[in-house]
Structures are given as structure tokens and as C-alpha cells.
Motif scaffolding. Sequence first.
Motif, PDB file in Angstrom:
ATOM      1  N   UNK A 170      61.586  26.354  46.527  1.00 43.04           N
ATOM      2  CA  UNK A 170      61.313  25.334  45.406  1.00 43.04           C
ATOM      3  C   UNK A 170      59.922  24.803  45.525  1.00 43.04           C
ATOM      4  N   UNK A 171      59.678  24.227  46.832  1.00 41.18           N
ATOM      5  CA  UNK A 171      58.413  23.401  47.231  1.00 41.18           C
ATOM      6  C   UNK A 171      57.507  24.353  47.080  1.00 41.18           C
ATOM      7  N   UNK A 172      57.396  25.669  47.417  1.00 42.24           N
ATOM      8  CA  UNK A 172      56.441  26.673  47.203  1.00 42.24           C
ATOM      9  C   UNK A 172      56.160  26.933  45.823  1.00 42.24           C
ATOM     10  N   UNK A 173      57.077  27.165  45.106  1.00 40.87           N
ATOM     11  CA  UNK A 173      57.029  27.334  43.764  1.00 40.87           C
ATOM     12  C   UNK A 173      56.385  26.461  42.837  1.00 40.87           C
ATOM     13  N   UNK A 174      56.917  24.925  43.353  1.00 38.43           N
ATOM     14  CA  UNK A 174      56.062  23.893  42.750  1.00 38.43           C
ATOM     15  C   UNK A 174      54.396  23.752  42.840  1.00 38.43           C
ATOM     16  N   UNK A 175      54.450  24.031  44.318  1.00 41.12           N
ATOM     17  CA  UNK A 175      53.047  23.992  44.643  1.00 41.12           C
ATOM     18  C   UNK A 175      52.002  25.068  43.989  1.00 41.12           C
ATOM     19  N   UNK A 176      52.588  26.302  44.013  1.00 41.92           N
ATOM     20  CA  UNK A 176      51.721  27.198  43.198  1.00 41.92           C
ATOM     21  C   UNK A 176      51.416  27.065  41.967  1.00 41.92           C
ATOM     22  N   UNK A 177      52.502  26.650  41.282  1.00 43.14           N
ATOM     23  CA  UNK A 177      52.495  26.376  39.955  1.00 43.14           C
ATOM     24  C   UNK A 177      51.560  25.224  39.614  1.00 43.14           C
TER      25      UNK A 177
ATOM     26  N   UNK B 152      61.754  28.161  39.000  1.00 42.91           N
ATOM     27  CA  UNK B 152      61.830  26.633  39.424  1.00 42.91           C
ATOM     28  C   UNK B 152      63.218  26.141  38.933  1.00 42.91           C
ATOM     29  N   UNK B 153      63.474  26.082  37.269  1.00 44.81           N
ATOM     30  CA  UNK B 153      64.512  25.422  37.171  1.00 44.81           C
ATOM     31  C   UNK B 153      65.858  26.047  37.567  1.00 44.81           C
ATOM     32  N   UNK B 154      65.993  27.512  37.933  1.00 43.82           N
ATOM     33  CA  UNK B 154      66.927  28.092  38.606  1.00 43.82           C
ATOM     34  C   UNK B 154      67.311  27.500  39.918  1.00 43.82           C
ATOM     35  N   UNK B 155      66.282  27.397  40.830  1.00 38.78           N
ATOM     36  CA  UNK B 155      66.329  26.720  41.770  1.00 38.78           C
ATOM     37  C   UNK B 155      66.876  25.362  42.078  1.00 38.78           C
ATOM     38  N   UNK B 156      66.372  24.470  41.190  1.00 36.94           N
ATOM     39  CA  UNK B 156      66.833  23.133  40.893  1.00 36.94           C
ATOM     40  C   UNK B 156      68.493  23.207  40.750  1.00 36.94           C
TER      41      UNK B 156
END
Length: 369
Positions: free
Chosen positions: A76-83, A132-136
Amino acid sequence: YKSDKLEKIRSDIKQFKKNLKKTEAKEKSLLTKLHETEENISLTEKMISHLNRELKQKEREIQSTSRSIKKLENNLSKLKSDFAKRLVNIYKKGEYNDWELILTSRSLNQAIYRYKYLRIISNIDKNTAKEIRFNITTIDNKKHKMIAELEDKEKIINEKKIYQNSLSKQKNLRKRQINKARRDKNNLLAQIKEKEKAAAKLLKLIANLEKEREIRRKELTRQRALSGVRADNPFLLNQGKLLWPVRGKIVSKFGTQRNPVLKTITENSGIDIKAEKGTPVKAILDGVVTTITYIRGFGNTIIIDHGSGFYTVYTHVENVHIYEKQYVLTGTVIANVGESGTLSGSILHFEIWKNKMKLNPEDWLIKRT
């Protein structure tokens, strides 16, 4: 905390206490009271053993859930960072109007290429947001699951403490009862009769096991294949070479026995090995544990099926380390030498059966030098 096995043992304990209550007004001999205490101890130890198993399983589940949460949080942290980087890039460079970008193309091929590219970018953005939503959501569910697992663990620990306290009191009571019982010769004579009844009960148990032998044979064959045991009948092949169940001295041999002190003649269906209390008791060959029970006259009793109709029996044990239906390897410590069901001190009564026939264990165990 609930599980099928724990519920079964709780039911057995409840039934035992109910039976005790029915007979509490009756006059009971000291030996009867002693056996009731020992049976209570046996059930309590079984409960503690299974609570320990549930506790270990629960700890494994908590560790697995914790690892899963950590992995999801890193993702999730990586997805948020890339986004976030993507949004910053759009902000800095300014976002082209999709149609403007297509219409300013120098050729039809470039227009088609830009259209496909924009579609890909749009899909990536949508999928990233969705992931991201799914991971959360998944992390949130996993955290709720771990809270429930931690609560279950706490329940198991608390229940285990209650049974451990009860066990300590029961063992102190047994110590007082056994010391008193040993002072009366009549109790020793009464116990010989109880052993005769125990032998008859054991024969019934073996007969019932024989009826279900084919079901266990498949499981034993599967487990042996996994463990690299290739012989079809290893028990027979190892006659005279089998491991001794415990280190100690034989004080009563197989067959007819005369007691010069009590002036009795009895039939011993196995051998009695004198050993220090707490000495490890080992499985003489690999097999499936069929029975862990308390038999009046034998105390805590373990039966192992070694296939091809061969069974071994271990009695007067304590601190049982294995459980029913478990596959054990040769030399596995299954229990410790104890005083359960006997007034003769710490001893192991050991038997070997072929179908419904008793065999002399000394003909099968490795010769001592």
C-alpha cells in the motif's frame, strides 16, 4: 474458546463430575477414591495438552496474519507513493486535454498511438486507485481478524491457568491418598484384581481397534511413504531389534508370576519395567496413536498401531506428549514414566499384541548386553 476437540474433552469432564456427584453419598474405599482422583488428573492433563495445541495453532495464525498485514502495508505504501508521484508530475507539467492531444497529432498513426496511450494511462490510474482501496479494506479486515485471534489466545491462556491450578490441587490430593493406600496390604491385593479387570478391558479395546484397522492402514501407509519408511511390515522385520520403550530394570516378566509377599499367582500380559519417575517413554516403532485413555488398574494408557495387526501398549504413564490419530516416528517421546494406576511406585507396564494375541515383549525388543 471453542473447538470440536476441546468441546469433546469438556463434555467428558462434565460427565465425569456428574458421575462423581451421583456416587458421592455412597461409601467408597480409599482405592476407589484414588482412582477417581487419577482419572480426574488424566482428563485435566488431556485438556491442558489440547489447550497447548490450540495455543500454538493460534500463535501460528497470529504470526501469519501479522506477516500478511505487513506485506499489504508495504504494498500500500508503494502504491500510494507511486500514485502521489504521478499526481505531482501531472500538476507540474499540466494536464493536456485528451482530445487536444489527439487532435494535434501530426498523422493518423500518431493520433491512434496517442489515443491508445491515453487509454492505457487512464486504466493504470483507475486500477491503481482500485488496488489502493482494496488494500486498505483488506488491511482493515486483517486487523479485525488479528484482534479476534488475540482475544482467542487470551481466552485459551486463562482457561489453561484454571486447569493448571486445578491439576496442582488434584496431584497433592493423589499424593496423600497414595501414601495412605500403600500402608494397607489389602489395597495391594485389591489392585491385583483391578489389573485383571484392566487386562480384560484392554482386550476389548484391541478387539475394537482390529475392526477399524483397514481405515488406519491407509493413513499409516501414506505417513510412512512421506517419512521414507518403505517396508510393508517393519514390525515383523525388526523382531529382536526393536527399541526399548524405557531405560530400566524388568521387575515382572511376561506370563505367570508368583508374588512371595502377597502369596498370589497372576498372569502378566506384558512386562513391568522399573524406572525413575519422569523417565522418557519412547515409541518402539513408528505408528499411529489410536488410544489415550485412563483404565482403572493400568492408569494412563497409550496404544499405538504399527500396522499388519501389531500394537504396543504403554501404561502407568504421565505427561502424555502426543495425541490420538497422530503419526509418531520410532523413538518419539510419547510420555514419561509415572505412578498412575499403581501402588508399586514409578513403573512402565508394556505390552505387544498381534491382532488379539498377547506376545512376549522380550522376544521382540533388542537384546540387552
